[in-house]
Write an enzyme that holds these catalytic residues in place. Sequence first.
Site, PDB file in Angstrom:
ATOM      1  N   HIS A 198       0.780  -1.069  -0.008  1.00 19.94           N
ATOM      2  CA  HIS A 198       0.102   0.103   0.107  1.00 19.94           C
ATOM      3  C   HIS A 198       0.974   1.184   0.127  1.00 19.94           C
ATOM      4  O   HIS A 198       1.864   1.306   0.706  1.00 19.94           O
ATOM      5  CB  HIS A 198      -0.877   0.312   1.460  1.00 19.94           C
ATOM      6  CG  HIS A 198      -1.880   1.101   1.358  1.00 19.94           C
ATOM      7  ND1 HIS A 198      -1.746   2.269   1.733  1.00 19.94           N
ATOM      8  CD2 HIS A 198      -3.319   0.924   0.851  1.00 19.94           C
ATOM      9  CE1 HIS A 198      -2.833   3.035   1.516  1.00 19.94           C
ATOM     10  NE2 HIS A 198      -3.932   2.271   1.152  1.00 19.94           N
ATOM     11  N   CYS A 237      -3.588   2.621  -4.278  1.00 19.82           N
ATOM     12  CA  CYS A 237      -4.619   3.501  -3.759  1.00 19.82           C
ATOM     13  C   CYS A 237      -4.775   4.604  -4.390  1.00 19.82           C
ATOM     14  O   CYS A 237      -3.738   5.603  -4.221  1.00 19.82           O
ATOM     15  CB  CYS A 237      -4.268   3.581  -2.366  1.00 19.82           C
ATOM     16  SG  CYS A 237      -5.490   4.318  -1.172  1.00 19.82           S
ATOM     17  N   HIS A 269      -7.370   0.164  -4.547  1.00 18.14           N
ATOM     18  CA  HIS A 269      -8.271   1.067  -3.477  1.00 18.14           C
ATOM     19  C   HIS A 269      -8.868   2.274  -4.332  1.00 18.14           C
ATOM     20  O   HIS A 269      -8.014   3.082  -4.596  1.00 18.14           O
ATOM     21  CB  HIS A 269      -7.607   1.533  -2.389  1.00 18.14           C
ATOM     22  CG  HIS A 269      -7.144   0.389  -1.254  1.00 18.14           C
ATOM     23  ND1 HIS A 269      -6.363   0.741  -0.212  1.00 18.14           N
ATOM     24  CD2 HIS A 269      -7.380  -0.999  -1.326  1.00 18.14           C
ATOM     25  CE1 HIS A 269      -6.450  -0.578   0.564  1.00 18.14           C
ATOM     26  NE2 HIS A 269      -6.984  -1.453  -0.194  1.00 18.14           N
ATOM     27  N   ASP A 329     -12.771   2.479  -1.330  1.00 18.96           N
ATOM     28  CA  ASP A 329     -11.923   2.923  -0.329  1.00 18.96           C
ATOM     29  C   ASP A 329     -12.735   4.029   0.495  1.00 18.96           C
ATOM     30  O   ASP A 329     -13.951   3.969   0.377  1.00 18.96           O
ATOM     31  CB  ASP A 329     -10.477   3.410  -0.727  1.00 18.96           C
ATOM     32  CG  ASP A 329      -9.500   3.479   0.511  1.00 18.96           C
ATOM     33  OD1 ASP A 329      -9.940   2.740   1.537  1.00 18.96           O
ATOM     34  OD2 ASP A 329      -8.345   3.895   0.346  1.00 18.96           O
ATOM     35  N   HIS A 330     -12.262   4.408   1.842  1.00 19.90           N
ATOM     36  CA  HIS A 330     -13.076   5.229   2.433  1.00 19.90           C
ATOM     37  C   HIS A 330     -14.438   6.128   1.914  1.00 19.90           C
ATOM     38  O   HIS A 330     -14.020   7.001   1.006  1.00 19.90           O
ATOM     39  CB  HIS A 330     -11.900   6.498   2.947  1.00 19.90           C
ATOM     40  CG  HIS A 330     -10.787   5.870   3.632  1.00 19.90           C
ATOM     41  ND1 HIS A 330      -9.773   6.938   4.081  1.00 19.90           N
ATOM     42  CD2 HIS A 330     -10.414   4.624   3.986  1.00 19.90           C
ATOM     43  CE1 HIS A 330      -8.916   6.112   4.505  1.00 19.90           C
ATOM     44  NE2 HIS A 330      -9.271   4.850   4.554  1.00 19.90           N
ATOM     45  N   TYR A 382     -15.307   4.015   6.869  1.00 18.85           N
ATOM     46  CA  TYR A 382     -15.596   2.597   6.894  1.00 18.85           C
ATOM     47  C   TYR A 382     -16.899   2.246   7.061  1.00 18.85           C
ATOM     48  O   TYR A 382     -17.245   1.165   7.567  1.00 18.85           O
ATOM     49  CB  TYR A 382     -14.574   1.672   7.495  1.00 18.85           C
ATOM     50  CG  TYR A 382     -13.183   1.625   6.803  1.00 18.85           C
ATOM     51  CD1 TYR A 382     -13.078   1.035   5.678  1.00 18.85           C
ATOM     52  CD2 TYR A 382     -12.198   2.362   7.505  1.00 18.85           C
ATOM     53  CE1 TYR A 382     -11.960   0.814   4.957  1.00 18.85           C
ATOM     54  CE2 TYR A 382     -10.944   2.204   6.584  1.00 18.85           C
ATOM     55  CZ  TYR A 382     -10.939   1.492   5.415  1.00 18.85           C
ATOM     56  OH  TYR A 382      -9.761   1.349   4.658  1.00 18.85           O
TER      57      TYR A 382
HETATM   58  C1  DNO Z   1      -6.537   2.824   5.226  1.00 27.07           C
HETATM   59  C2  DNO Z   1      -6.059   1.838   4.809  1.00 27.07           C
HETATM   60  C3  DNO Z   1      -4.580   1.557   5.296  1.00 27.07           C
HETATM   61  C4  DNO Z   1      -3.986   0.286   4.763  1.00 27.07           C
HETATM   62  C5  DNO Z   1      -2.641  -0.022   5.346  1.00 27.07           C
HETATM   63  C6  DNO Z   1      -2.222  -1.337   4.498  1.00 27.07           C
HETATM   64  O1  DNO Z   1      -7.690   2.968   5.508  1.00 27.07           O
HETATM   65  O2  DNO Z   1      -6.001   1.860   3.583  1.00 27.07           O
HETATM   66  O3  DNO Z   1      -4.703   1.347   6.861  1.00 27.07           O
HETATM   67  O4  DNO Z   1      -5.040  -0.845   5.172  1.00 27.07           O
HETATM   68  O5  DNO Z   1      -1.892   0.870   4.965  1.00 27.07           O
HETATM   69  O6  DNO Z   1      -1.346  -2.007   5.209  1.00 27.07           O
END
Ligand code: DNO
Length: 347
Positions: A196, A234, A263, A308-309, A322
């Site tokens: 990531h 991401c 992501h 993602d978020h 989340y």
């Molecule tokens: C945040 C996530 C990160 C991710 C880590 C992977 O929301 O995208 O915490 O899980 O960096 O190790």
Amino acid sequence: MKLTFRWYGPSDRVTLDQIREIPTMSGVVTAIYDIKVGEEWPLDKILALKKIVNAKGLEMEVIESVPVPEDIKLGTGKRDYYISNYIKTIKNLSKAGVKCICYNFMPVFDWLRTTLAYQNKDGSTSLAYLEEDFKKLDPKNLHLPGWDESYKPEELQKLLSAYQGMSHEKLLANMVYFLKAIMPACEEGDVKMAVHPDDPPWDIFGLPRIVSNEKDYENLFKAVPSKCNGVTLCTGSLGASRANDVPALADKLSKENRVFFLHLRNIRHFGTNDFQEVGHPSPCGSLNMAAIVEALVKNGFDGYVRPDHGRTIWNEPGKPGYGLFDRALGATYIAGLFEEAERRYAK
Ligand code: DNO
């Protein structure tokens, strides 16, 4: 692509029953949360979790994360012990049918925001990073939003001083040492390691970060060319830096078959380094989401994707970023982007 959804295990407010009702959802991205960082994940625990997930008709092919202990990042005398545990975990995950492990190599801190409840004009709230507030933070007395305070203040101080003098080169060498050691197990078990990116993608509190931009990826793949060494692309993390052209990065990395996991989220830039998280569609923020998806699909990307978020909308209680609602909206938007791109580039 396989559309997935992050699920924090049986104690998550968002249930598997809710997740499976999201159109085209194939599985969850999850982890075992009650094992100390650095210890081996036992096969029976992994299989027990998989059984719960599979019982709802969902897959468990992606783990996020198997955390990398600080001793490995620091390159201490204990790293070989932790690496051997990590290898055992990879083998157990492979036996349970896991195909992809997401991890990061950020010293001490994972993602960093200065607020979890930035007020948006439409009434929703979201995570944001405001440079001015960041400058006020004192690493010696840190109360960061979302930071799980897993370290006691004196432990954090000890850790920060252990990193004194850590250079980008040394941290990369430690990452390469780790990856070279685990790659044979990954290749044998067909498990892809998807790093990531740093979030945000620049150094913080004087700690080096080495997975932030195109050059970093070049260094990484030059040093460890194994086909199991790749990335979690991401978009929100990389896109937080105006210097990163995310569609171009998506194009380059997917051409090189390095993108295993995606992501997808959008962010809006303002100020110099400030950014906030926004709804997933392109018009909501600064990233061209369709161009990112197009670049990947054009190059034959066939990996895992998750929204993602999300913002906090409709007064949903729970974990900022989340919740179910905005991530589910994001998921259907993502499914739409892929449907169109895959139609256009169908072979
Ligand atoms: C945040 C996530 C990160 C991710 C880590 C992977 O929301 O995208 O915490 O899980 O960096 O190790």
